[in-house]
Design a protein around this motif. Structure first.
Motif, PDB file in Angstrom:
ATOM      1  N   LEU A 121       0.867  -1.189   0.000  1.00 13.51           N
ATOM      2  CA  LEU A 121       0.000   0.000   0.000  1.00 13.51           C
ATOM      3  C   LEU A 121       0.897   1.230   0.000  1.00 13.51           C
ATOM      4  O   LEU A 121       1.738   1.393   0.877  1.00 13.51           O
ATOM      5  CB  LEU A 121      -0.901   0.031   1.245  1.00 13.51           C
ATOM      6  CG  LEU A 121      -1.682   1.338   1.450  1.00 13.51           C
ATOM      7  CD1 LEU A 121      -2.733   1.523   0.362  1.00 13.51           C
ATOM      8  CD2 LEU A 121      -2.365   1.367   2.813  1.00 13.51           C
ATOM      9  N   VAL A 126       0.867   5.606  -1.254  1.00 14.36           N
ATOM     10  CA  VAL A 126       0.305   6.794  -1.907  1.00 14.36           C
ATOM     11  C   VAL A 126       1.483   7.729  -2.185  1.00 14.36           C
ATOM     12  O   VAL A 126       2.362   7.903  -1.324  1.00 14.36           O
ATOM     13  CB  VAL A 126      -0.743   7.486  -1.003  1.00 14.36           C
ATOM     14  CG1 VAL A 126      -1.214   8.794  -1.615  1.00 14.36           C
ATOM     15  CG2 VAL A 126      -1.934   6.561  -0.748  1.00 14.36           C
ATOM     16  N   GLY A 147      -2.684  12.748   2.450  1.00  9.35           N
ATOM     17  CA  GLY A 147      -3.555  13.610   3.246  1.00  9.35           C
ATOM     18  C   GLY A 147      -4.771  14.113   2.491  1.00  9.35           C
ATOM     19  O   GLY A 147      -5.418  15.062   2.895  1.00  9.35           O
ATOM     20  N   GLY A 171      -7.137  11.739   1.354  1.00  9.62           N
ATOM     21  CA  GLY A 171      -8.126  10.659   1.397  1.00  9.62           C
ATOM     22  C   GLY A 171      -7.893   9.555   0.377  1.00  9.62           C
ATOM     23  O   GLY A 171      -8.711   8.641   0.257  1.00  9.62           O
ATOM     24  N   GLY A 230      -5.451   7.245   0.323  1.00  7.34           N
ATOM     25  CA  GLY A 230      -5.165   5.979   1.002  1.00  7.34           C
ATOM     26  C   GLY A 230      -6.458   5.276   1.394  1.00  7.34           C
ATOM     27  O   GLY A 230      -6.628   4.067   1.196  1.00  7.34           O
ATOM     28  N   ASN A 283       5.263   3.380  12.063  1.00  7.21           N
ATOM     29  CA  ASN A 283       4.514   3.929  10.920  1.00  7.21           C
ATOM     30  C   ASN A 283       3.108   4.396  11.356  1.00  7.21           C
ATOM     31  O   ASN A 283       2.092   3.779  11.051  1.00  7.21           O
ATOM     32  CB  ASN A 283       4.416   2.877   9.807  1.00  7.21           C
ATOM     33  CG  ASN A 283       3.932   3.473   8.498  1.00  7.21           C
ATOM     34  OD1 ASN A 283       3.429   4.597   8.459  1.00  7.21           O
ATOM     35  ND2 ASN A 283       4.078   2.716   7.420  1.00  7.21           N
TER      36      ASN A 283
END
Ligand SMILES: CC(C)(COP(=O)(O)OP(=O)(O)OC[C@H]1O[C@@H](n2cnc3c(N)ncnc32)[C@H](O)[C@@H]1OP(=O)(O)O)[C@@H](O)C(=O)NCCC(=O)NCCS
Length: 151
Positions: A77, A79, A85, A87, A89, A116
């Motif tokens: 996963l 981004v 920041g 949305g 993800g 994390n």
């Protein structure tokens, strides 16, 4: 929002392997990033479910899992750092979980670095809980195993 700025979620293909590997490198650095070959193989592996988010023709997020009958391991996963920041993800994880459920797996598990915070908060928001600590999973840190039964 212009048509070209729409977020498109689609399956990862072998042609995306370079871009996905570049995104992974930007997200995890050399020591944790997955290779181009990993994404190339994952795109063709029937046991896997890998998707990407594309905006303005550019891959800005990638997420994937391997499915073992009723269980899925979320193994990737990321981004793009420039797009965090917003949305994205959340969106790609919703789509990934939906696709996994469609394939009949409802128990989902993943490993995350205890340092994390962003990822841990994201997963907690989806109801994942920390179930175990795996010693020395990463070369320099233990892992937390997080899981949730979506059944
Ligand atoms: C973890 C990651 C995928 C989040 O992507 P994102 O697009 O920025 O996340 P979103 O904007 O959708 O945020 C979703 C939720 O994640 C959490 N979150 C995201 N960034 C956060 C931060 N910097 N600190 C704390 N929580 C954070 C929040 O709970 C947020 O929900 P909220 O907006 O309602 O508070 C992204 O930071 C990333 O790619 N990190 C590097 C790769 C990585 O660590 N992958 C996971 C490996 S297990």
């Amino acid at each position: 929002m212009g048509e070209e700025a729409r977020l498109i979620i689609r399956k990862l293909t072998t042609e995306d392997a370079d871009a996905a590997a570049e995104l992974d490198l930007k997200s995890f650095g050399k020591k944790d990033a997955c290779s181009r070959n990993y994404f190339f193989q994952s795109a063709q592996d029937e046991r896997k479910e890998f998707i990407v988010a594309v905006r303005n023709g550019k891959i800005i997020a990638c997420a994937g899992a391997e499915i073992f009958s009723d269980t899925a391991e979320i193994e990737s996963l990321a981004v793009d750092p420039d797009c965090r920041g917003q949305g994205i993800g959340k969106i790609i994880l919703i789509k990934l979980i939906g696709a996994i459920k469609k394939r009949g797996a409802s128990f989902m598990v993943l490993e995350v670095r205890p340092s994390n915070t962003a990822a841990i908060e994201l997963y907690k928001g989806f109801g994942f809980q920390i179930v175990e600590r795996e010693k020395n999973y990463y070369r320099d840190e233990d892992a937390w195993i997080m899981a949730r039964d979506f059944g």
